[in-house]
Design a protein around this motif. Structure first.
Motif, PDB file in Angstrom:
ATOM      1  N   GLU A  32       0.851  -1.189   0.000  1.00 52.27           N
ATOM      2  CA  GLU A  32       0.000   0.000   0.000  1.00 52.27           C
ATOM      3  C   GLU A  32       0.883   1.233   0.000  1.00 52.27           C
ATOM      4  O   GLU A  32       2.073   1.184   0.351  1.00 52.27           O
ATOM      5  CB  GLU A  32      -0.925   0.038   1.230  1.00 52.27           C
ATOM      6  CG  GLU A  32      -2.024  -0.993   1.233  1.00 52.27           C
ATOM      7  CD  GLU A  32      -2.942  -0.841   2.438  1.00 52.27           C
ATOM      8  OE1 GLU A  32      -2.699   0.084   3.253  1.00 52.27           O
ATOM      9  OE2 GLU A  32      -3.874  -1.634   2.558  1.00 52.27           O
ATOM     10  N   GLY A  45      -4.436   4.155   1.293  1.00 49.36           N
ATOM     11  CA  GLY A  45      -4.913   3.218   0.280  1.00 49.36           C
ATOM     12  C   GLY A  45      -4.687   3.715  -1.134  1.00 49.36           C
ATOM     13  O   GLY A  45      -5.478   3.435  -2.039  1.00 49.36           O
ATOM     14  N   PHE A  87      -2.932   3.758  -4.748  1.00 43.36           N
ATOM     15  CA  PHE A  87      -2.326   2.717  -5.589  1.00 43.36           C
ATOM     16  C   PHE A  87      -1.541   3.375  -6.718  1.00 43.36           C
ATOM     17  O   PHE A  87      -1.961   4.401  -7.265  1.00 43.36           O
ATOM     18  CB  PHE A  87      -3.412   1.791  -6.166  1.00 43.36           C
ATOM     19  CG  PHE A  87      -4.119   0.987  -5.117  1.00 43.36           C
ATOM     20  CD1 PHE A  87      -3.573  -0.195  -4.643  1.00 43.36           C
ATOM     21  CD2 PHE A  87      -5.318   1.437  -4.579  1.00 43.36           C
ATOM     22  CE1 PHE A  87      -4.224  -0.933  -3.664  1.00 43.36           C
ATOM     23  CE2 PHE A  87      -5.974   0.704  -3.600  1.00 43.36           C
ATOM     24  CZ  PHE A  87      -5.431  -0.487  -3.143  1.00 43.36           C
TER      25      PHE A  87
END
Length: 229
Positions: free
Chosen positions: A163, A181, A183
């Motif tokens: 993450e 979170g 990406f």
């Protein structure tokens, strides 16, 4: 309305009906033994027959019908009053709802533009990527006061982490926001984040990119400098 017309017609017929007194029929008595004679050759005359009285409803029946018509008119008037009261109540409800709607609209803030798109897409390089002799790179200007801005954050670390997270700090180093979170776009080796209009007040900010390994903890990867206008 039809019942009212019928009632008035019955009343007129009652008023126009004359009172008939039954008069006994009297016959003139001829002298006893006298022979009735008529001239020879004169036609025999028949006694005129009394005209037959037209058959129709009696006075009691007419009054009963008139009373029924009056009762029907009274019921119609009562129904009319109830309908008028219902309409008046509905008018009051409509007026109250309109006033509440106007007050609610007045308390709401003015709506923004109906359609809003990304006003700017900016590629942001890490602050540590400096060419020899070029000095520190200038902070990228992000016009958040004019619309939405999308930042493409390039990274020099090809390693992959479970993450990622990004911290946003102001010029005094205070934490303003934190994105978890996040990406990475592996095909471009960059991170894309979008700020809505007015998400950050005007000023200088620093974006800190961290990688979180699966084993836990986090590792500082990149630092980006931006200026919001």
């Amino acid at each position: 309305i039809e019942s009212a017309h019928h009632s008035r017609e019955l009343e007129r017929r009652l008023a126009a009906t004359p009172s008939r007194a039954a008069a006994p029929a009297t016959a003139s008595a001829a002298p006893a033994g006298a022979a009735r004679t008529r001239p020879l050759g004169s036609p025999a005359t028949a006694a005129p027959s009394a005209p037959s009285a037209p058959s129709g409803p009696g006075e009691a029946e007419l009054r009963r019908r008139a009373n029924e018509a009056e009762a029907g008119l009274s019921a119609l008037a009562n129904d009319k009053r109830q309908l008028q009261q219902t309409v008046a109540a509905l008018d009051r409800n409509v007026t109250e709802l309109r006033q509440r709607s106007d007050a609610l609209q007045a308390s709401q803030p003015a709506p923004g533009p109906g359609i809003e798109s990304d006003l700017v897409v900016t590629e942001v390089e890490p602050a540590g990527r400096v060419e020899r002799g070029a000095g520190a790179p200038a902070a990228d200007a992000i016009p958040l006061s004019s619309g939405v801005a999308t930042l493409l954050l390039h990274t020099r670390h090809p390693d992959s982490y479970a993450e990622y997270e990004i911290e946003v700090r102001d010029a005094q180093g205070r934490l303003v926001d934190k994105l978890e979170g996040v990406f990475r776009q592996d095909s471009l080796e960059e991170f894309g984040i979008t700020f809505k209009r007015g998400a950050l007040p005007p000023g200088a900010y620093t974006l800190h990119l961290f990688g979180r390994p699966a084993a836990g903890g986090r590792q500082a990867l990149e630092t980006y400098s931006i200026r919001v206008s």
